[in-house]
Design a protein around this motif. Structure first.
Motif, PDB file in Angstrom:
ATOM      1  N   PHE A  24      50.486  29.605  -6.144  1.00  0.00           N
ATOM      2  CA  PHE A  24      50.365  29.951  -5.339  1.00  0.00           C
ATOM      3  C   PHE A  24      48.822  29.099  -5.078  1.00  0.00           C
ATOM      4  O   PHE A  24      48.285  29.538  -3.059  1.00  0.00           O
ATOM      5  CB  PHE A  24      50.146  31.459  -4.658  1.00  0.00           C
ATOM      6  CG  PHE A  24      51.358  32.375  -4.361  1.00  0.00           C
ATOM      7  CD1 PHE A  24      52.396  31.850  -4.006  1.00  0.00           C
ATOM      8  CD2 PHE A  24      51.980  33.311  -6.084  1.00  0.00           C
ATOM      9  CE1 PHE A  24      53.264  32.651  -4.086  1.00  0.00           C
ATOM     10  CE2 PHE A  24      52.994  33.099  -5.756  1.00  0.00           C
ATOM     11  CZ  PHE A  24      53.545  33.565  -4.826  1.00  0.00           C
ATOM     12  N   THR A  25      48.126  28.817  -5.367  1.00  0.00           N
ATOM     13  CA  THR A  25      46.825  28.007  -4.936  1.00  0.00           C
ATOM     14  C   THR A  25      46.721  26.647  -4.437  1.00  0.00           C
ATOM     15  O   THR A  25      47.882  26.197  -4.526  1.00  0.00           O
ATOM     16  CB  THR A  25      45.736  28.026  -6.642  1.00  0.00           C
ATOM     17  OG1 THR A  25      45.792  28.790  -7.384  1.00  0.00           O
ATOM     18  CG2 THR A  25      44.563  27.098  -5.995  1.00  0.00           C
ATOM     19  N   LYS A  26      46.099  26.615  -3.460  1.00  0.00           N
ATOM     20  CA  LYS A  26      45.483  25.663  -2.563  1.00  0.00           C
ATOM     21  C   LYS A  26      45.277  24.319  -2.577  1.00  0.00           C
ATOM     22  O   LYS A  26      44.477  24.073  -3.534  1.00  0.00           O
ATOM     23  CB  LYS A  26      44.804  25.924  -1.081  1.00  0.00           C
ATOM     24  CG  LYS A  26      45.834  27.497  -0.271  1.00  0.00           C
ATOM     25  CD  LYS A  26      47.270  26.869   0.018  1.00  0.00           C
ATOM     26  CE  LYS A  26      47.447  27.795   0.839  1.00  0.00           C
ATOM     27  NZ  LYS A  26      47.132  27.967   1.973  1.00  0.00           N
ATOM     28  N   LEU A  27      46.679  23.140  -3.064  1.00  0.00           N
ATOM     29  CA  LEU A  27      46.148  22.239  -3.318  1.00  0.00           C
ATOM     30  C   LEU A  27      46.182  21.033  -1.987  1.00  0.00           C
ATOM     31  O   LEU A  27      47.676  20.753  -1.239  1.00  0.00           O
ATOM     32  CB  LEU A  27      47.157  21.766  -3.981  1.00  0.00           C
ATOM     33  CG  LEU A  27      47.117  20.347  -4.809  1.00  0.00           C
ATOM     34  CD1 LEU A  27      46.381  19.598  -5.053  1.00  0.00           C
ATOM     35  CD2 LEU A  27      48.941  19.792  -5.494  1.00  0.00           C
ATOM     36  N   ALA A  28      44.948  19.948  -1.636  1.00  0.00           N
ATOM     37  CA  ALA A  28      45.342  19.700  -0.321  1.00  0.00           C
ATOM     38  C   ALA A  28      46.292  20.269   0.889  1.00  0.00           C
ATOM     39  O   ALA A  28      47.170  20.013   1.700  1.00  0.00           O
ATOM     40  CB  ALA A  28      46.089  18.309  -0.374  1.00  0.00           C
ATOM     41  N   TYR A  35      54.920  22.320  -2.876  1.00  0.00           N
ATOM     42  CA  TYR A  35      55.211  20.979  -2.923  1.00  0.00           C
ATOM     43  C   TYR A  35      56.643  20.483  -3.657  1.00  0.00           C
ATOM     44  O   TYR A  35      57.793  19.732  -3.394  1.00  0.00           O
ATOM     45  CB  TYR A  35      53.856  19.845  -3.677  1.00  0.00           C
ATOM     46  CG  TYR A  35      52.761  20.126  -2.990  1.00  0.00           C
ATOM     47  CD1 TYR A  35      52.512  18.619  -2.389  1.00  0.00           C
ATOM     48  CD2 TYR A  35      51.658  20.714  -2.889  1.00  0.00           C
ATOM     49  CE1 TYR A  35      51.439  18.437  -1.375  1.00  0.00           C
ATOM     50  CE2 TYR A  35      50.339  20.699  -2.082  1.00  0.00           C
ATOM     51  CZ  TYR A  35      50.567  19.520  -1.553  1.00  0.00           C
ATOM     52  OH  TYR A  35      49.997  19.335  -0.021  1.00  0.00           O
ATOM     53  N   ALA A  36      56.680  21.790  -5.200  1.00  0.00           N
ATOM     54  CA  ALA A  36      57.821  21.918  -6.159  1.00  0.00           C
ATOM     55  C   ALA A  36      58.963  22.121  -5.179  1.00  0.00           C
ATOM     56  O   ALA A  36      60.693  21.473  -5.163  1.00  0.00           O
ATOM     57  CB  ALA A  36      57.325  22.740  -7.108  1.00  0.00           C
ATOM     58  N   MET A 214      53.092  16.317 -12.586  1.00  0.00           N
ATOM     59  CA  MET A 214      51.770  17.065 -14.252  1.00  0.00           C
ATOM     60  C   MET A 214      52.511  18.862 -14.205  1.00  0.00           C
ATOM     61  O   MET A 214      52.643  18.790 -13.021  1.00  0.00           O
ATOM     62  CB  MET A 214      50.569  16.666 -14.211  1.00  0.00           C
ATOM     63  CG  MET A 214      50.061  17.253 -13.081  1.00  0.00           C
ATOM     64  SD  MET A 214      48.172  16.326 -12.688  1.00  0.00           S
ATOM     65  CE  MET A 214      48.026  17.612 -12.863  1.00  0.00           C
ATOM     66  N   LYS A 215      51.751  19.110 -14.979  1.00  0.00           N
ATOM     67  CA  LYS A 215      51.748  20.943 -14.562  1.00  0.00           C
ATOM     68  C   LYS A 215      50.337  21.566 -14.611  1.00  0.00           C
ATOM     69  O   LYS A 215      49.318  21.097 -15.425  1.00  0.00           O
ATOM     70  CB  LYS A 215      52.525  21.755 -16.084  1.00  0.00           C
ATOM     71  CG  LYS A 215      52.964  23.260 -16.023  1.00  0.00           C
ATOM     72  CD  LYS A 215      53.100  23.770 -17.322  1.00  0.00           C
ATOM     73  CE  LYS A 215      53.618  24.772 -17.064  1.00  0.00           C
ATOM     74  NZ  LYS A 215      54.055  25.452 -18.472  1.00  0.00           N
ATOM     75  N   VAL A 216      50.127  22.096 -13.387  1.00  0.00           N
ATOM     76  CA  VAL A 216      48.526  22.699 -13.795  1.00  0.00           C
ATOM     77  C   VAL A 216      48.730  24.022 -14.066  1.00  0.00           C
ATOM     78  O   VAL A 216      49.268  25.047 -13.679  1.00  0.00           O
ATOM     79  CB  VAL A 216      48.748  23.013 -11.496  1.00  0.00           C
ATOM     80  CG1 VAL A 216      47.615  23.987 -11.138  1.00  0.00           C
ATOM     81  CG2 VAL A 216      48.887  21.322 -10.829  1.00  0.00           C
ATOM     82  N   THR A 217      47.506  23.797 -14.763  1.00  0.00           N
ATOM     83  CA  THR A 217      47.134  24.609 -16.013  1.00  0.00           C
ATOM     84  C   THR A 217      46.003  26.043 -15.914  1.00  0.00           C
ATOM     85  O   THR A 217      45.964  26.454 -15.726  1.00  0.00           O
ATOM     86  CB  THR A 217      47.706  24.657 -17.358  1.00  0.00           C
ATOM     87  OG1 THR A 217      49.516  23.867 -17.880  1.00  0.00           O
ATOM     88  CG2 THR A 217      47.901  25.042 -18.559  1.00  0.00           C
ATOM     89  N   ALA A 225      45.612  16.985  -9.645  1.00  0.00           N
ATOM     90  CA  ALA A 225      46.989  16.647  -8.601  1.00  0.00           C
ATOM     91  C   ALA A 225      46.030  15.858  -7.492  1.00  0.00           C
ATOM     92  O   ALA A 225      47.228  15.316  -7.120  1.00  0.00           O
ATOM     93  CB  ALA A 225      47.383  17.617  -8.878  1.00  0.00           C
ATOM     94  N   GLU A 226      45.089  16.409  -6.857  1.00  0.00           N
ATOM     95  CA  GLU A 226      44.237  16.094  -5.447  1.00  0.00           C
ATOM     96  C   GLU A 226      44.796  14.864  -5.714  1.00  0.00           C
ATOM     97  O   GLU A 226      44.996  13.827  -4.290  1.00  0.00           O
ATOM     98  CB  GLU A 226      43.681  16.740  -5.276  1.00  0.00           C
ATOM     99  CG  GLU A 226      43.083  16.631  -3.852  1.00  0.00           C
ATOM    100  CD  GLU A 226      41.001  17.405  -3.319  1.00  0.00           C
ATOM    101  OE1 GLU A 226      40.805  16.810  -3.358  1.00  0.00           O
ATOM    102  OE2 GLU A 226      41.304  18.458  -4.072  1.00  0.00           O
ATOM    103  N   LYS A 227      44.116  13.560  -6.785  1.00  0.00           N
ATOM    104  CA  LYS A 227      43.673  12.389  -6.564  1.00  0.00           C
ATOM    105  C   LYS A 227      44.783  11.834  -6.953  1.00  0.00           C
ATOM    106  O   LYS A 227      45.760  10.506  -6.210  1.00  0.00           O
ATOM    107  CB  LYS A 227      42.868  12.076  -8.171  1.00  0.00           C
ATOM    108  CG  LYS A 227      41.901  12.529  -7.751  1.00  0.00           C
ATOM    109  CD  LYS A 227      40.630  12.023  -6.520  1.00  0.00           C
ATOM    110  CE  LYS A 227      39.926  12.249  -6.234  1.00  0.00           C
ATOM    111  NZ  LYS A 227      38.912  11.768  -5.470  1.00  0.00           N
TER     112      LYS A 227
END
Length: 457
Positions: A24-28, A35-36, A214-217, A225-227
């Motif tokens: 639930f963390t925000k990415l862009a 996204y998933a 990739m897995k956000v760990t 992931a942002e890049k």
């Protein structure tokens, strides 16, 4: 044959920190899980999506589903403490589904899965009952004893790193889990491991994954992931692109009296849009003064009835050593490049809420690393990237899209005034930046940092 995706979102994110799990963390501007799920929602061969969530995040998951208006998501199941428990919960909820239907289990914290991987899994299920997604290992893998001493160094050429989705015939994965529960074996780290251990005769096929999947760990994974998202957001314009959506749209461009802003105006007018320019030079609109922006936008809104897009191309570059810049120059650069962008955004919001429109900011390729002789400019452009992403998140509930264009070195009057004449082959044509910018206006995405490069990517 039915194809069902199960998004495993039961993790607590203990290693990630924060008040919410990492999915639930925000990415862009969007939650990682968005996204998933989006990837499977848009995958043409996926018929249904089921999400497995922790009990205390069921309501939040439904809120995200409703916000995105996903049509394929049919159920949200309660997950367990471990991955095994979450998969088993999904399997219990799939009672009544045909045993030969295809089930794809995917980690909610792998936001960059793509349709090619999904389709490769489905293709492999035509021949096999179980499929894993893998990539080669660039690093040497080392097996250790309990005391951390090396026990074995496998041949790297035959080793792979596992990803998700992991895909199965429903009957196969159900049988494997039933046997594991019967034998009280619950320590598996992946579903393919359950199948291989519980049904030894089953061959598990592999398909090629992607380094981007990739897995956000850990927190640093968000940065990576942002890049990768930025790389994916290189939306170069091509002559096949249809920009007819701009016809009769109302666009306001701040800083549009020259350079990229002027090229955007010219191209948008040819496409049938109504375009208004705001600048100190053209009509005495000063973005460092909030009142002048408010008055101008109110006038334009009265003229057209609404404003669909607000674009801020205004910028000021003074190339000097930091200790040679006067106080007046310093305030001008910070005022135009950053404070002005904030002023435009605040003033734009009520109009973009009304139109469900877009605010389009501009940064510079110098934002990724501070540049000598224009430290204030490059640092303010870095701030614009952060500002864009924050606003995209903050305003998403009000259906305002906020994006940012990041052009490489571009042949503009501002650049010429600071760098003189440069070889054309080293510079972007501002017309190319303009057309890509207009294409972005038609995107339904928010929080994008769109790179525009000389090589056309």
């Amino acid at each position: 044959m039915k194809n069902v995706a199960v998004i495993l979102s039961g993790g607590t994110g203990a290693r990630f920190g924060g008040t919410l799990p990492k999915q639930f963390t925000k990415l862009a501007g969007k939650a990682v899980i968005e996204y998933a799920v989006d990837a499977f929602e848009k995958a043409t061969r996926i018929d249904e999506i089921i999400i497995v969530s922790q009990p205390n995040h069921i309501d939040l998951t439904w809120e995200i589903i409703k916000k995105n208006k996903w049509k394929k998501v049919t159920k949200v199941f309660t997950g367990g403490a471990e991955r095994f428990d979450s998969t088993n919960s999904a399997l219990k909820g799939l009672e009544g589904y045909e045993n030969d239907c295809n089930i794809l289990f995917h980690d909610a914290v792998r936001p960059l899965v793509n349709e090619i991987i999904i389709n490769d899994c489905l293709d492999a299920l035509q021949k096999f009952d179980a499929v894993d997604v893998v990539i080669p290992s660039a690093d040497t893998l080392v097996e250790v004893y309990d005391d951390e001493c090396i026990a074995n160094i496998p041949n790297r050429s035959i080793m792979r790193r596992g990803q998700t989705p992991q895909a199965f015939k429903l009957g196969t994965i159900k049988m494997a889990y039933q046997k594991a529960i019967l034998e009280k074996r619950f320590t598996f780290t992946c579903d393919c491991g359950v199948v291989r251990s519980m049904i030894p005769g089953i061959r598990v096929a592999t398909v090629k994954g992607s380094e981007a999947n990739m897995k956000v760990t850990n927190p640093i994974d968000l940065f990576i992931a942002e890049k990768l998202l930025q790389e994916a957001n290189q939306i170069a314009f091509s002559i096949e692109d249809d920009l007819n959506f701009l016809k009769n749209k109302n666009i306001v461009i701040f800083g549009g009296s020259s350079g990229i802003g002027l090229e955007i105006k010219n191209a948008a007018l040819l496409l049938g849009a109504n375009v208004e320019i705001a600048s100190r030079k053209f009509n005495n609109v000063d973005i460092t003064k909030h009142d002048t922006i408010n008055q101008y936008l109110e006038k334009i809104n009265s003229k057209y009835g609404k404003i669909d897009y607000i674009i801020n191309t205004a910028g000021l570059l003074i190339k000097k050593p930091i200790d040679a810049i006067s106080m007046e120059e310093m305030h001008s650069m910070i005022g135009i490049n950053y404070t002005g962008a904030v002023n435009v955004a605040i003033a734009a919001k009520p109009y973009l809420v009304k139109s469900s429109g877009m605010l389009l900011n501009f940064t510079s390729s110098s934002y990724t690393r501070g540049r000598p002789l224009y430290a204030l400019y490059s640092s303010s452009k870095a701030a614009i990237v952060n500002f864009t992403q924050a606003l995209a998140d903050e305003w998403s509930v009000e259906n305002i899209h906020v994006n940012c264009i990041n052009p490489e070195r571009t042949a503009t009057p501002m650049r010429m005034a600071n760098f003189g004449l440069e070889p054309n082959e080293l510079l972007l044509d501002p017309k190319d930046v303009a057309m890509t910018s207009l294409k972005v206006l038609g995107s339904k995405k928010t929080g994008m940092i769109v790179d525009v490069r000389k090589d056309g990517r």
